[in-house]
Design a protein around this motif. Structure first.
Motif, PDB file in Angstrom:
ATOM      1  N   LEU A  96       0.822  -1.209   0.000  1.00 35.18           N
ATOM      2  CA  LEU A  96       0.000   0.000   0.000  1.00 35.18           C
ATOM      3  C   LEU A  96       0.858   1.263   0.000  1.00 35.18           C
ATOM      4  N   LEU A  97       1.957   1.247   0.748  1.00 32.94           N
ATOM      5  CA  LEU A  97       2.823   2.421   0.810  1.00 32.94           C
ATOM      6  C   LEU A  97       3.453   2.714  -0.547  1.00 32.94           C
ATOM      7  N   ALA A  98       3.962   1.691  -1.218  1.00 34.95           N
ATOM      8  CA  ALA A  98       4.564   1.894  -2.533  1.00 34.95           C
ATOM      9  C   ALA A  98       3.527   2.381  -3.541  1.00 34.95           C
ATOM     10  N   SER A  99       2.324   1.832  -3.488  1.00 35.86           N
ATOM     11  CA  SER A  99       1.279   2.221  -4.438  1.00 35.86           C
ATOM     12  C   SER A  99       0.809   3.648  -4.184  1.00 35.86           C
ATOM     13  N   VAL A 100       0.677   4.025  -2.915  1.00 38.71           N
ATOM     14  CA  VAL A 100       0.266   5.393  -2.603  1.00 38.71           C
ATOM     15  C   VAL A 100       1.327   6.389  -3.044  1.00 38.71           C
ATOM     16  N   LEU A 101       2.591   6.071  -2.804  1.00 31.60           N
ATOM     17  CA  LEU A 101       3.665   6.943  -3.279  1.00 31.60           C
ATOM     18  C   LEU A 101       3.619   7.101  -4.794  1.00 31.60           C
ATOM     19  N   ALA A 102       3.380   5.993  -5.499  1.00 27.38           N
ATOM     20  CA  ALA A 102       3.301   6.060  -6.955  1.00 27.38           C
ATOM     21  C   ALA A 102       2.149   6.960  -7.405  1.00 27.38           C
ATOM     22  N   LEU A 103       1.002   6.850  -6.733  1.00 26.12           N
ATOM     23  CA  LEU A 103      -0.132   7.702  -7.098  1.00 26.12           C
ATOM     24  C   LEU A 103       0.156   9.168  -6.813  1.00 26.12           C
ATOM     25  N   VAL A 104       0.737   9.451  -5.666  1.00 25.50           N
ATOM     26  CA  VAL A 104       1.041  10.836  -5.312  1.00 25.50           C
ATOM     27  C   VAL A 104       1.981  11.466  -6.336  1.00 25.50           C
ATOM     28  N   LEU A 105       2.916  10.703  -6.839  1.00 26.90           N
ATOM     29  CA  LEU A 105       3.861  11.222  -7.819  1.00 26.90           C
ATOM     30  C   LEU A 105       3.275  11.268  -9.230  1.00 26.90           C
ATOM     31  N   ALA A 106       2.466  10.280  -9.589  1.00 28.73           N
ATOM     32  CA  ALA A 106       2.041  10.132 -10.985  1.00 28.73           C
ATOM     33  C   ALA A 106       0.801  10.943 -11.327  1.00 28.73           C
ATOM     34  N   VAL A 107      -0.162  11.057 -10.422  1.00 28.75           N
ATOM     35  CA  VAL A 107      -1.433  11.685 -10.774  1.00 28.75           C
ATOM     36  C   VAL A 107      -1.279  13.151 -11.168  1.00 28.75           C
ATOM     37  N   PRO A 108      -0.580  13.998 -10.392  1.00 27.25           N
ATOM     38  CA  PRO A 108      -0.446  15.392 -10.846  1.00 27.25           C
ATOM     39  C   PRO A 108       0.252  15.527 -12.197  1.00 27.25           C
ATOM     40  N   ALA A 186      11.258   2.615  -5.393  1.00 23.34           N
ATOM     41  CA  ALA A 186      10.218   1.753  -5.956  1.00 23.34           C
ATOM     42  C   ALA A 186       8.990   2.564  -6.330  1.00 23.34           C
ATOM     43  N   GLY A 187       8.627   3.556  -5.506  1.00 27.37           N
ATOM     44  CA  GLY A 187       7.475   4.399  -5.827  1.00 27.37           C
ATOM     45  C   GLY A 187       7.690   5.219  -7.089  1.00 27.37           C
ATOM     46  N   ILE A 188       8.939   5.695  -7.290  1.00 28.73           N
ATOM     47  CA  ILE A 188       9.228   6.466  -8.506  1.00 28.73           C
ATOM     48  C   ILE A 188       9.092   5.587  -9.747  1.00 28.73           C
ATOM     49  N   VAL A 189       9.635   4.372  -9.689  1.00 30.05           N
ATOM     50  CA  VAL A 189       9.526   3.459 -10.829  1.00 30.05           C
ATOM     51  C   VAL A 189       8.062   3.122 -11.103  1.00 30.05           C
ATOM     52  N   LEU A 190       7.305   2.846 -10.062  1.00 26.45           N
ATOM     53  CA  LEU A 190       5.885   2.548 -10.248  1.00 26.45           C
ATOM     54  C   LEU A 190       5.134   3.751 -10.810  1.00 26.45           C
ATOM     55  N   ALA A 191       5.504   4.956 -10.385  1.00 23.06           N
ATOM     56  CA  ALA A 191       4.852   6.157 -10.904  1.00 23.06           C
ATOM     57  C   ALA A 191       5.075   6.296 -12.400  1.00 23.06           C
ATOM     58  N   VAL A 192       6.302   6.027 -12.853  1.00 22.94           N
ATOM     59  CA  VAL A 192       6.580   6.087 -14.292  1.00 22.94           C
ATOM     60  C   VAL A 192       5.789   5.011 -15.035  1.00 22.94           C
ATOM     61  N   MET A 193       5.600   3.861 -14.423  1.00 22.30           N
ATOM     62  CA  MET A 193       4.886   2.776 -15.083  1.00 22.30           C
ATOM     63  C   MET A 193       3.395   3.067 -15.222  1.00 22.30           C
ATOM     64  N   ILE A 194       2.786   3.683 -14.215  1.00 24.37           N
ATOM     65  CA  ILE A 194       1.339   3.922 -14.267  1.00 24.37           C
ATOM     66  C   ILE A 194       1.005   5.258 -14.919  1.00 24.37           C
ATOM     67  N   LEU A 195       2.016   6.095 -15.149  1.00 22.80           N
ATOM     68  CA  LEU A 195       1.754   7.397 -15.760  1.00 22.80           C
ATOM     69  C   LEU A 195       1.058   7.294 -17.120  1.00 22.80           C
ATOM     70  N   LEU A 248      -3.568   2.472  -9.887  1.00 29.06           N
ATOM     71  CA  LEU A 248      -3.348   1.844  -8.590  1.00 29.06           C
ATOM     72  C   LEU A 248      -3.413   0.330  -8.698  1.00 29.06           C
ATOM     73  N   GLY A 249      -4.326  -0.171  -9.539  1.00 29.02           N
ATOM     74  CA  GLY A 249      -4.414  -1.610  -9.722  1.00 29.02           C
ATOM     75  C   GLY A 249      -3.136  -2.197 -10.292  1.00 29.02           C
ATOM     76  N   ARG A 250      -2.521  -1.488 -11.238  1.00 31.79           N
ATOM     77  CA  ARG A 250      -1.248  -1.986 -11.776  1.00 31.79           C
ATOM     78  C   ARG A 250      -0.131  -1.871 -10.751  1.00 31.79           C
ATOM     79  N   ALA A 251      -0.130  -0.775  -9.994  1.00 33.08           N
ATOM     80  CA  ALA A 251       0.932  -0.599  -8.997  1.00 33.08           C
ATOM     81  C   ALA A 251       0.841  -1.657  -7.903  1.00 33.08           C
ATOM     82  N   LEU A 252      -0.380  -2.028  -7.503  1.00 32.80           N
ATOM     83  CA  LEU A 252      -0.543  -3.025  -6.449  1.00 32.80           C
ATOM     84  C   LEU A 252       0.022  -4.384  -6.855  1.00 32.80           C
ATOM     85  N   GLY A 253      -0.145  -4.758  -8.117  1.00 33.78           N
ATOM     86  CA  GLY A 253       0.273  -6.079  -8.556  1.00 33.78           C
ATOM     87  C   GLY A 253       1.607  -6.129  -9.255  1.00 33.78           C
TER      88      GLY A 253
END
Length: 332
Positions: A96-108, A186-195, A248-253
């Motif tokens: 959850l922490l990694a996914s939330v970090l990814a969302l915080v970085l990627a959504v804006p 890890a959150g930065i990499v996930l943010a780039v992936m879900i962007l 978020l679904g992609r970041a979780l899995g």
């Protein structure tokens, strides 16, 4: 002089060829409609059956680990804790922490790119940039993992060191320890992936904003940004939420990318810049499954069951949020 016979009063004339063809077309249309309705219903039921089958499979396979004693679980070499709850808890927290970090970085960033493509960029530039964003979604996750492990960690290391030295009074950013194989990387990499996912969906939603709403706002003297804030963003709010939940679904899995850029740990820690603190469920399964057998497989499946429940809850919450935004009918 020949007289043409007319049908008696009250009787109809024989059906013509055109009328027969019309009846055949109507009959064919009804059959096609029934076939389409049957296929659609079957597809919908099949999705529900598949979802139920996956849930049942996970419960059956995880049951030995869920009912095992602490002594039996302790025989697993890599097991941490005295029960499955103690083992799964830190993994759920890290996921959850990694996914939330990814969302915080990627959504804006995603919303900004989507607005630039839909309302600011020239048409040719917008088309090319849109294609480029869509292509980013096709890059395999292992490529993102290689990019993060071989390039990103070396780049963000000095930045994390400066960040920890400058804002170290904030517990989240305190005590950075090299290398940068932490949950923030890890959150930065996930943010780039879900962007790309969030950007593509948000862009399509913003493009559906009624033209009259935009023109009315501009006619009242609003600037372009005020028009976006008054007309586009309220209309697309639910669409952005939907896009965020997809990301978020992609970041979780996500598995390989996280596994390649993080130093695993099993702690409830908010230290974002320290390695050896966190691990995600998917990455843990990928790292432990090759050497698992017997009860250890059931333990890993139990963690997968936890991820399944988390994903289900997240999607259910997303649908509930979208349903409350009735002003954007296109999101439902």
């Amino acid at each position: 002089m020949a007289v043409t016979a007319t049908p008696p009063h009250g009787t109809s004339s024989p059906p013509t060829e055109d009328a027969g063809l019309e009846r055949a077309d109507v009959s064919t249309g009804r059959v096609a409609s029934k076939v389409f309705a049957g296929l659609s219903t079957t597809a919908g039921v099949l999705i529900l059956v598949t979802l139920a089958a996956v849930a049942v499979f996970l419960v059956i396979e995880a049951w030995p680990a869920l009912t095992a004693s602490a002594e039996e679980l302790g025989e697993i070499s890599w097991f941490n804790g005295d029960s499955m709850l103690e083992y799964v808890g830190p993994l759920v927290f890290g996921t959850l922490l990694a996914s939330v970090l990814a969302l915080v970085l990627a959504v804006p960033v995603s919303v900004g790119i989507a607005l630039f493509i839909s309302h600011y960029a020239p048409r040719r530039l917008a088309q090319g940039l849109g294609y480029l964003i869509d292509l980013l979604a096709a890059i395999p996750s292992v490529v993102y993992g290689l990019w993060g492990a071989l390039w990103l960690l070396d780049v963000v290391g000095p930045f994390f060191e400066w960040l920890s030295g400058t804002l170290g009074f904030i517990p989240l950013l305190a005590d950075y320890t090299a290398p940068a194989k932490n949950i923030m990387s890890a959150g930065i990499v996930l943010a780039v992936m879900i962007l790309p996912i969030i950007t593509a969906v948000s862009r399509e939603v913003f493009l559906q904003t009624p033209r009259l709403h935009e023109e009315a706002s501009l006619a009242l003297g609003a600037t372009r940004w005020e028009m976006v804030r008054q007309a586009v963003l309220p209309f697309g709010r639910s669409g952005v939420i939907s896009a965020s939940m997809l990301g978020l679904g992609r970041a979780l899995g996500e598995t390989m990318a996280v596994l390649m850029v993080i130093s695993p740990g099993f702690l409830y820690s908010f230290a974002l810049l320290q390695p050896g603190q966190h691990q995600t469920i998917a990455a843990n399964i990928a790292s432990k499954f090759p050497e698992a057998s017997g009860l250890s497989v059931s333990a890993l499946v139990a963690t997968g069951l936890a991820l399944f429940v988390i994903t289900f809850v997240v999607n259910f919450a997303a649908r509930w949020i979208i349903a409350r935004r009735a002003e954007f009918s296109g999101a439902n």
